[in-house]
Each structure stands twice: as C-alpha cells, then as structure tokens.
Design an enzyme around this catalytic site. Structure first.
Site: not given
Length: 426
Positions: A148, A186, A231, A233
């Site tokens: 990112c 992703e 987690r 995503r």
C-alpha cells in the site's frame, strides 16, 4: 456449527466485529445473554439463541463442503506478483491454478519458493524490469498483493499514468500487458480508507481505465476460512470488460466453525499430527521472568503494578490499550494476527502454555502452511516471510471461488477449454 452447540464470547465478538464491551451492553439489555462455562472459565452463547444473526446463519447454512468439490473446466494458467513465501500461490495451486510465472524481489522468499516448488518459474528481481507482454493472451488469471502506497495528487482524478513510481502501477501494467480474464489484488484492510479514501478511488479509476470491471472490494476474515488467526485482508477482483456482462461472482462461503490455536498446534481437524519441533526466538532472562507472570490470554495490564511500570517505562503513563504488549496467546481462541517478529515488544506473540515466542513451525501452522513447506534464510527472515504471507487456507477458499468464476466465463462465452484445443492440433 450446530444449533445445539455453543460459541465463546470471544469468537462471537470476532465474527460480528464488535468489542467485548458491546457484548456486555447486549447482555445487560437482554439482547443476547451468554452462559458461563465453569470448566473453560469463559462466557458462551447458545447457537440456537443467535442463529438468526446473518453472520452466524451463513456459518450454519454454509456451502463450504460443496464448494470443496470445485474443479477447473480448463487448464487455467496464472501469474503471481509479489509472491513472497508462497501462501497465496500455494492456496491458488491447490484450488486448481497452474502458475507460469511468479515474481518476488526478496532473495530468501525466492529461495523458499524454489525449494518447495522446483517446477515453478520464479523470476527474482524488480518487477519494474520485467516485460509481461509475452504472456498476453496466454494466461487466464493474474494475482498480486501489492504494498500500500500513497499517490501524489497533482490533479483531481488520477489515472494509470499518474500512478507511475508505485507498485500498484506495476501491478496494473502487468494486467494491461497480459490481459488476463480475471485478476485478484489483495492488501491490508486499511487500504479502503487510506489517504481519506483517495488511494482506493485512484485504484478504481485505473482498473476501469485498463478495461476491467471491479467487483465491490471486500475484507475477508481469515477465521471464517479454516485459519486459526484473527487476520483480515482486503480482496479486489476484476473481470475483463468483454467477459463481465451477465457474470456473477460469489465470494467463498465460511467454514462451519472457528479454528483455534489448539487446532493449529495439536492433532485434530486442521492437522493430522502435533506441531513438529523447530527453531524459534528466545526471551532474555528478565523478559522471561516478566512473561512468566502473564496469564493465558493476558497482556501487560495483567502484571503487578510495579512490574507494569518497569516493563512499560514511559509508555505506562501514555493513553491507549497497547494490547499487543507482553501478550500471551490463548489456546482456545484464534491467534492474534501474526507479525514479522513474535518477540517484539509492541507485537508480542507468546506461546499460551510455555513462556517463549512461537516457533517457526507454530507460526507456519497458524498461517496454515503444510509442515512440509520449508522456509529459507536466517531465523528473522523466516519469521518475516511467514508473517507477511496470505494464509494458505484463505487463499484456497478464494481460489475455489475464482475457479468457479472462470468456469462460468468459459461456459457463458463458449470458450473452448485449452485441453480441447490441444487435442485438435494436427
């Protein structure tokens, strides 16, 4: 998940993405009332009492087992970028994709890929120096977990050329050069609101500009897909415009229950043996003495006040929960999200029963890698590779949904499977 069973308060909160404080408010108002399990020393909810909640209902009525039967109707070729240690690639391979190229810049990660899959075409190096145009029309699918990055906003509405210099640009360039029928990108869930939403807006602009229809992005929780880890995503799926009309993508169904750290470390539904011994980091003597005092599922606030001050130092007087500090995991809950190092002060991941950081194989199991998957490089590099990976079982579940999508595209657009083309040669 069966209606006569129970679910822990922690799992209930994780499934609904609410805090335990919210659960307490619901309990006081009579909305959802738990019972106390004195054997496990925790609050639990009867599934029959919460079965009407959409998230719970999806687990009760799941199509998980029928989706496991998904098989590719053609020999679907794929390319993966930013491949890392192979979590996404392994899950996609298990679903039925055949990789023709994997790119990764980290040397140890490339060694990991080559060690475990000598037949894979691993291209090591800077993605900006790779020409993908030779694969145009030869692949069905492209995937990549791009880092990112913020874009430089000189104008109002940014397009493909405006994103040059970022790794997203390289992903978009590879898509444009290869023209796959479908792509998957992703990222961390924070990308949705990164830079006040402008990063995602630009990404959507670029995807439209290069000729793809974007499925509305969705954050998937790994705990729903046979992964014993909290987690999350973000997944972006795009369909080439000439194949998008009349095609409906269905996200993967959740598994019937939440996997815990116990499932990861011991023989059971997830693995057919206990976790094997392996190397791992160690605590310095004083830190071990302090961590010995932390109960299972606890963190620094569970220490005696004088030890809290010693361990936290100046941070003791600052605000915020800092719940990752001096954190010991709980055996009967999913692990917290794994980081690149299990013994760093801010992101502690202490074994629930022993006072030590999680080992390499324990780390790998929490990410649902098979025990046969070997990691190359020094200890810190191995932790980093595992911590950065997409959980294999999450990738497998998403991979099955993508195989179904490509099956539908091949059927609706009367595309002759590659095997049939080969059989007609000559």
């Amino acid at each position: 998940m069966k209606k006569n069973k129970t679910i822990s308060a922690t799992d209930f909160a994780d499934i609904l993405s609410v805090s335990k404080r919210t659960l307490e408010k619901w309990e006081k108002s009579g909305k959802y009332i738990p019972e106390y399990n004195y054997n496990l020393k925790r609050k639990e909810y009867k599934i029959s009492d919460i079965a009407d909640i959409p998230e719970i209902k999806r687990m009760l009525d799941t199509n998980w087992h029928s989706e496991l039967e998904t098989k590719p109707k053609s020999n679907y070729k794929s390319i993966e970028l930013f491949a890392g240690a192979g979590g996404l690639a392994l899950g996609l391979e298990t679903a039925g994709f055949e990789s023709v190229l994997l790119n990764e810049i980290d040397h140890d990660a490339c060694s990991t890929l080559r060690t475990n899959r000598p037949e894979w075409n691993v291209v090591e190096g800077d993605i900006a120096k790779i020409d993908f145009s030779d694969y145009k029309g030869k692949i069905d699918f492209l995937s990549g977990g791009f880092p990112c990055q913020a874009f430089s906003y000189a104008g109002n509405k940014l397009g493909f050329d405006d994103t040059r210099g970022t790794l997203f640009f390289q992903l978009a360039r590879a898509i444009r050069e290869t023209a796959p029928k479908v792509f998957l990108a992703e990222n961390v869930r924070g990308l949705l609101n990164h830079d006040n939403g402008r990063t995602m807006e630009t990404i959507k602009n670029v995807i439209a500009e290069i000729g793809y229809t974007l499925i509305e992005p969705r954050v998937l929780k790994a705990i729903h897909y046979q992964v014993p880890q909290k987690r999350e995503r973000l997944f972006l799926i795009g369909i080439r415009n000439d194949f998008a009309q009349g095609i409906k993508y269905l996200w993967p169904s959740p598994y019937k229950r939440i996997m815990t750290l116990r499932d990861a470390l011991f023989k059971g539904d997830l693995y057919d043996s206990d976790v094997p011994n392996s190397i791992g980091q160690k605590y310095p003597p004083r830190k071990k003495q302090i961590m010995d005092m932390v109960p299972m599922g606890g963190y620094w606030r569970d220490l005696p006040i004088d030890i809290q001050k010693e361990y936290m130092q100046k941070s003791f007087y600052l605000g915020g929960g800092k719940t990752g500090i001096a954190r010991r995991l709980s055996m009967d809950e999913p692990s917290l999200t794994l980081t690149c190092a299990p013994a760093q002060k801010q992101t502690e991941r202490c074994h629930p029963l022993e006072t030590r950081p999680l080992t390499i194989r324990e780390y790998a199991r929490i990410q649902t890698f098979p025990d046969s998957w070997v990691f190359a490089g020094a200890l810190n590099s191995q932790y980093k590779q595992i911590g950065n990976a997409v959980p294999v079982n999450l990738a497998y579940a998403v991979g099955r949904s993508l195989i179904r999508l490509l099956n539908d595209i091949y059927e609706q657009y009367d595309i002759v499977p590659k095997e049939a083309c080969l059989s007609n040669v000559g």
